[in-house]
Design an enzyme around this catalytic site. Structure first.
Site, PDB file in Angstrom:
ATOM      1  N   GLU A 342       0.801  -1.231   0.000  1.00 36.16           N
ATOM      2  CA  GLU A 342       0.000   0.000   0.000  1.00 36.16           C
ATOM      3  C   GLU A 342       0.835   1.282   0.000  1.00 36.16           C
ATOM      4  OE1 GLU A 342      -3.834  -1.627   2.519  1.00 36.16           O
ATOM      5  OE2 GLU A 342      -2.085  -1.018   3.635  1.00 36.16           O
TER       6      GLU A 342
HETATM    7  C1  TNX Z   1      -4.290  -4.072   4.767  1.00 35.77           C
HETATM    8  S1  TNX Z   1      -2.729  -6.475   4.306  1.00 35.77           S
HETATM    9  C2  TNX Z   1      -3.022  -3.835   5.225  1.00 35.77           C
HETATM   10  C3  TNX Z   1      -2.813  -3.366   6.600  1.00 35.77           C
HETATM   11  C4  TNX Z   1      -4.104  -3.187   7.325  1.00 35.77           C
HETATM   12  C5  TNX Z   1      -5.028  -4.321   6.975  1.00 35.77           C
HETATM   13  C6  TNX Z   1      -6.306  -4.310   7.744  1.00 35.77           C
HETATM   14  C7  TNX Z   1      -1.659  -5.413   4.128  1.00 35.77           C
HETATM   15  C8  TNX Z   1      -0.440  -5.867   3.546  1.00 35.77           C
HETATM   16  N1  TNX Z   1      -1.908  -4.145   4.511  1.00 35.77           N
HETATM   17  O1  TNX Z   1      -2.065  -2.172   6.605  1.00 35.77           O
HETATM   18  O2  TNX Z   1      -3.842  -3.168   8.688  1.00 35.77           O
HETATM   19  O3  TNX Z   1      -5.313  -4.275   5.614  1.00 35.77           O
HETATM   20  O4  TNX Z   1      -7.033  -5.460   7.506  1.00 35.77           O
END
Ligand code: TNX
Length: 539
Positions: A342
């Site tokens: 992300e």
């Molecule tokens: C996605 S899964 C994220 C996290 C969040 C999560 C909450 C991932 C690699 N990144 O930063 O905490 O969703 O479900």
């Protein structure tokens, strides 16, 4: 004189009588009730189980012996003795050479190291007078000990002999895991969890044969691991958390303690420093790291994707070098998780350039990089591992590049998803995940083109935006992480929801004794006492 020799004869006669009585007691045939090893409550389900319908009576006369001069095997024996005591109050001696008279033995035996086998494989042979647990490694013996613990019934029997006995069903088990990597992840960044909490989680994971604990140590809301060369990371970056609470961090001593504690249960700690996104806390401590052009403020919300490191500054990589070095020095396991998810405000080229440089730093410190699935677009070594969480295309690219994949599908393995609309905690961006949905899937067939040989293993992440303490952690993790452990260990043909849900319901005595505040899903009949279960599908 005469009187003396008469007395002597009487004494000898009485002693002989006593010894004979003792021998008779020892050899007394006990009529064990019919048992069925295949009907037990083992999770994960072992590979092969053959019942022989009798029992081993675990009692105060039982002793544990381990292969001579093998310290690690001795420690596994001590661990078993401690767990037997915890469950039954029995004091079982380990390698007590004084005690040669016992007729009930648990022998933990090392097989010839050259026997070709999986390092976690073990065999259990349970007879009326002995249990033999054998493995080429102490790690395998440790996994076998978990199986044995699960076979000790809750209640003892006091009618079969003059000692109280816990009847362990007889038979043979030959077992090894389907996947090498069976992990759980804990996010200690959004909310901090103490060393004590993490240790309890480790104890619970070990019981279900999970062998990796990934700690998500840094995020926008907090930096949780002391780095001596960059002290403000924890002084400044450690003092915030979601919702504005006090945060917290592990000193290096704390972290080493966790690593050692996990290692004593054959669990590898995988440290994650998430970058180049999810780095607000680091940039708050050292603003030169920031690459999003905005003034850095403490962050206690739960949005993602707004922070980034400046990927074109050499000083940023000098900083990362220190962080990776200090953490790697304290981490005996082979992996370093560099995050990579992300990074929504990092330009694509910058992101790929960044990941490729970080991969080299990780390699310099003799670790294998793991990253969230977005990392596959960068020029990285094929020894790097992609952790699939949402983008199937990324998982396929990883396979095309010859990389191994860890599967953590959000829709199945995310422990922070709500169970249903009325769940007390959790998010639901990947959907609601009731206990059956979390269990019914197969890693080998989850993504077309990502096959068994491409998969290092599975991992169940627990993100902590909505949970602040152990009780809330347990509500989300239990019981789903137990099913996840079975998915990682047991083969597809040994997994069946109808059979599993009864075995799961029978975990209550253990979970209660561990004081685990599991979510009492209505899909499961939670038993206070173990009940017989239906045969396995393939039987
Ligand atoms: C996605 S899964 C994220 C996290 C969040 C999560 C909450 C991932 C690699 N990144 O930063 O905490 O969703 O479900």
């Amino acid at each position: 004189m005469k009187r003396n020799s008469l007395l002597k004869s009487i004494l000898i006669f009485t002693a002989v009588l006593a010894i004979t009585a003792c021998e008779q007691e020892k050899n007394k045939v006990i009529n064990f009730p019919k048992t069925d090893l295949a009907m037990e409550n083992m999770i994960p389900m072992p590979l092969k189980v053959n019942a022989s319908n009798s029992a081993f009576g675990l009692d105060q006369n039982t002793v544990i012996h381990t292969s001579p001069n093998m310290e690690e095997f001795h420690e596994v024996g001590e661990y078993l003795s401690e767990k037997i005591k915890w469950q039954t109050q029995l004091d079982i001696a380990v390698n007590d050479i004084q005690n040669t008279s016992s007729n009930r033995v648990i022998f933990i035996k090392q097989l010839d190291e050259n026997t070709p086998s999986n390092k976690e494989a073990y065999e259990l042979t349970i007879l009326q007078d002995s249990i033999i647990l054998s493995s080429t490694t102490a790690e395998g013996a440790f996994r076998g000990v978990q199986t044995l613990r699960q076979l000790i019934p809750e209640t003892s029997n006091d009618t079969l002999s003059d000692t109280e006995m816990w009847l362990i069903p007889s038979g043979e088990i030959a077992d090894h895991p389907n996947f090498e990597y069976r992990g759980a992840m804990l996010d200690v960044a959004r909310h901090f969890f103490s060393v004590k909490d993490v240790k309890k989680y480790i104890d619970l994971l070990a019981y279900y044969k999970i062998n990796s604990l990934h700690l998500h140590l840094t995020d926008d809301q907090g930096w949780r691991i002391e780095i001596k060369s960059w002290p403000k990371l924890t002084e400044v970056g450690g003092s915030t958390e979601v919702g504005g609470g006090p945060g917290g961090f592990y000193t290096q001593e704390d972290y080493k303690e966790l690593v050692a504690y996990a290692a004593s249960q054959y669990i590898t700690i995988i440290p994650e420093v998430d970058m180049p996104g999810h780095t607000n806390a680091a940039s708050l401590a050292y603003p030169f790291l920031n690459g999003n052009g905005k003034k850095v403020e403490p962050y206690t919300g739960i949005d993602v994707g707004f922070s980034t490191f400046d990927t074109r500054k050499d000083t940023v990589y000098a900083f990362i070098d220190d962080v990776v070095r200090e953490i790697s020095e304290m981490t005996p396991g082979p992996y370093f998780h560099a995050g990579g998810d992300e990074s929504l405000v990092t330009k694509k080229d910058d992101f790929n350039y960044f990941i490729s440089r970080v991969d080299k730093i990780v390699k310099k410190y003799d670790k294998r990089m793991i990253g969230w699935d977005e990392i596959v677009h960068a020029d990285i070594d094929t020894t790097a591992i992609a952790q699939f969480w949402s983008n199937e295309e990324n998982a396929k690219i990883a396979v095309e590049k010859g990389m191994k994949v860890i599967l953590s599908p959000g829709k199945k393995a995310y422990l922070d998803m709500k169970y249903d609309t009325v769940s007390k905690y959790g998010l639901h961006w990947a959907g609601y995940i009731p206990v059956d949905t979390a269990y019914i899937w197969s890693p080998e067939y989850y993504i077309k083109g990502v096959n068994k040989e491409n998969i290092l293993g599975v991992e169940a992440p627990l993100w902590s935006e909505t949970i602040t303490n152990m009780e809330e952690l347990e509500y989300l993790a239990f019981p789903r992480v137990i099913g996840h452990a079975e998915i990682g260990w047991s083969t597809e043909e040994n997994r069946d929801w109808e059979n599993y849900k009864v075995r799961l319901g029978n975990q209550t005595p253990f979970l209660d004794r561990m004081n685990v505040k599991y979510y009492p899903s209505e899909l499961i009949e939670w038993k206070k006492q173990t009940l017989p279960i239906k045969p396995r599908l393939k039987d």
